[in-house]
Design an enzyme around this catalytic site. Structure first.
Site, PDB file in Angstrom:
ATOM      1  N   ASP A 144       0.848  -1.189   0.000  1.00  0.00           N
ATOM      2  CA  ASP A 144       0.000   0.000   0.000  1.00  0.00           C
ATOM      3  C   ASP A 144       0.882   1.237   0.000  1.00  0.00           C
ATOM      4  O   ASP A 144       1.930   1.252   0.644  1.00  0.00           O
ATOM      5  CB  ASP A 144      -0.917   0.021   1.237  1.00  0.00           C
ATOM      6  N   ASN A 145       0.468   2.270  -0.758  1.00  0.00           N
ATOM      7  CA  ASN A 145       1.219   3.531  -0.729  1.00  0.00           C
ATOM      8  C   ASN A 145       0.588   4.541   0.216  1.00  0.00           C
ATOM      9  O   ASN A 145       1.060   5.676   0.326  1.00  0.00           O
ATOM     10  CB  ASN A 145       1.357   4.119  -2.145  1.00  0.00           C
ATOM     11  N   GLY A 156      -5.342   4.609   1.940  1.00  0.00           N
ATOM     12  CA  GLY A 156      -5.302   3.629   3.026  1.00  0.00           C
ATOM     13  C   GLY A 156      -4.598   4.198   4.250  1.00  0.00           C
ATOM     14  O   GLY A 156      -4.036   5.295   4.220  1.00  0.00           O
ATOM     15  N   THR A 203      -2.443   4.130 -12.231  1.00  0.00           N
ATOM     16  CA  THR A 203      -2.554   3.057 -11.230  1.00  0.00           C
ATOM     17  C   THR A 203      -3.361   1.884 -11.791  1.00  0.00           C
ATOM     18  O   THR A 203      -2.976   0.723 -11.633  1.00  0.00           O
ATOM     19  CB  THR A 203      -3.216   3.590  -9.946  1.00  0.00           C
ATOM     20  N   TYR A 222     -11.460   6.845 -13.636  1.00  0.00           N
ATOM     21  CA  TYR A 222     -11.718   5.612 -12.872  1.00  0.00           C
ATOM     22  C   TYR A 222     -12.469   4.592 -13.724  1.00  0.00           C
ATOM     23  O   TYR A 222     -12.058   3.432 -13.825  1.00  0.00           O
ATOM     24  CB  TYR A 222     -12.524   5.958 -11.614  1.00  0.00           C
ATOM     25  N   GLN A 281      -3.310 -14.774 -23.692  1.00  0.00           N
ATOM     26  CA  GLN A 281      -1.985 -14.818 -24.300  1.00  0.00           C
ATOM     27  C   GLN A 281      -0.991 -15.654 -23.504  1.00  0.00           C
ATOM     28  O   GLN A 281      -0.173 -16.380 -24.080  1.00  0.00           O
ATOM     29  CB  GLN A 281      -1.455 -13.387 -24.442  1.00  0.00           C
TER      30      GLN A 281
END
Length: 428
Positions: free
Chosen positions: A136-137, A141, A195, A248, A265
């Site tokens: 987590d950055n 959070g 992200t 988003y 693939q």
């Protein structure tokens, strides 16, 4: 300490809920509800100091309604309201976790694991006895959501942004990392798209290398402002690709495209969960989502703000139902996208009235009657806000044997009590 009657939770059929999870698809995810609640339904600061004396009895009695004797595994930090300071301490003991044989214990990576949904998933996986690594950055959070596991031999917390590659050995990857509320994902739209794309690319690359099973948390936003109700998984959506929410919506759509590209693939074992509106303890109270907005406003005695005329509808699922669904999907053989949500539909106006009623009920039970009744006020609707959102969960019922158990009313009451505890400890 005086005896305290425990709060019971009843499901949609009026049966008491004593555990969450299932023993299904060769993976037992059942956990007693009391063990989970002890991790979130009480203040981080158990003891409050009044003047020079400590009076833990009142706090212990209040929280015994939920934790049922599990207070040995709680923080004993002390909050001093006089000067608004806190004396932290480490946990005396960690909550008991299952002791699994090495052949049963999985190495699980959870990206975004310090967020709202991620932290509840981490609690469940830890109590089940698995090895859990959280990436987590901390953009949305918080360490506090998983701090009760820091130092546990089965747990690792790593500050890392998924747009950068990460190397680890693992068996399952739950890829939840991405801001999910409009104020957060619109704060830096380019970063949100990055992200969704780069983060998913990196985690799929990791899954390919380690042969781990990969689950991505997609969203009902892939359907945009839908023209089909309720929305089945084979509906392609109605999305504005250049609107305020596009970073988003389209980010998650391209993340799904990438996921199935790796499946076709490179043979990566993938799962796609399209998550509908979810609420519960640990939601960021200021993330702009309707449930947290209403509850915090009502608890503070402020009028409830409804955007639009209140006729737009939403369906809300409680976080424990979502975690059940995610774990079921991860361990099943269903590789098609699956809607995970609650089909009970409310207008936003009706929902505001329900929140007001439940907050008043909890305040009355706790002897905290407000000086006035909060009102419901109406404001202009934001751009691209969908009028209707309701899942068709037939696939989840057929493939996963999953359906929501928690009523909106019972889930809201837990969430009100959570926010009330946060206000009592001075962190809201």
């Amino acid at each position: 300490m005086p005896s305290t009657s425990a709060v019971k939770v009843l499901d949609k059929n009026g049966q008491e809920i004593t555990s969450v999870g299932f023993d299904r698809f060769g993976f037992n995810s059942e956990v007693p509800i009391d063990a989970l609640r002890s991790l979130y339904l009480r203040s981080h600061y158990v003891v409050t100091s009044t003047e020079d004396s400590l009076n833990p009895d009142a706090e212990e009695q209040q929280h015994a309604k939920f934790t049922k004797g599990l207070s040995d595994y709680q923080s004993k930090s002390i909050f001093y309201p006089k000067d608004n300071s806190i004396s932290y301490t480490t946990l005396a003991r960690f909550p008991p976790v299952k002791l699994l044989a090495p052949s049963q214990r999985k190495r699980v990576l959870v990206t975004g694991g310090a967020g709202f949904v991620g932290s509840h998933l981490v609690d469940r996986l830890m109590l089940l006895g698995h090895d859990v690594t959280v990436l987590d950055n901390f953009f949305t959070g918080s360490r506090t959501t998983v701090s009760h596991w820091v130092g546990h031999p089965n747990f690792e917390l790593v500050r890392h942004d998924v747009v950068e590659p990460f190397m680890i050995e693992c068996d399952q990857i739950y890829h939840l990392a991405c801001p999910a509320s409009p104020p957060h994902y619109q704060f830096n739209p380019v970063k949100t798209v990055k992200t969704s794309f780069m983060g998913t690319l990196n985690m799929l690359g990791l899954a390919k290398r380690t042969k781990a099973r990969f689950l991505i948390s997609s969203t009902s936003e892939v359907y945009g402002d839908p023209e089909v109700h309720p929305q089945p998984e084979d509906y392609w959506g109605h999305v504005n690709p250049i609107g305020d929410r596009a970073c988003y919506d389209e980010g998650k759509r391209v993340a799904e495209t990438l996921t199935y590209g790796y499946q076709r693939q490179d043979g990566v074992d993938v799962r796609v969960a399209r998550i509908f509106n979810t609420y519960g303890p640990r939601m960021n109270p200021y993330d702009g989502r309707v449930v947290s907005n209403f509850i915090v406003q009502a608890l503070k005695g402020e009028d409830l703000t409804v955007y639009g005329d209140g006729t737009q509808t939403r369906s809300f699922q409680y976080v424990h139902d979502l975690i059940d669904g995610l774990i079921c999907l991860m361990n099943s053989d269903e590789s098609r996208p699956v809607n995970i949500g609650n089909g009970d539909e409310f207008t936003i106006g009706e929902f505001a009235e329900l929140v007001r009623e439940i907050v008043e009920k909890v305040q009355s039970e706790d002897g905290d009657r407000p000086s006035r009744r909060v009102q419901i006020v109406y404001k202009a609707l934001p751009n691209d806000d969908p009028q209707k959102r309701r899942p068709n969960t037939s696939r989840a019922k057929e493939s996963l044997k999953w359906q929501p158990k928690w009523t909106v009313r019972m889930g809201l009451e837990e969430m009100v009590r959570y926010y009330k505890a946060k206000m009592a400890e001075g962190s809201l």
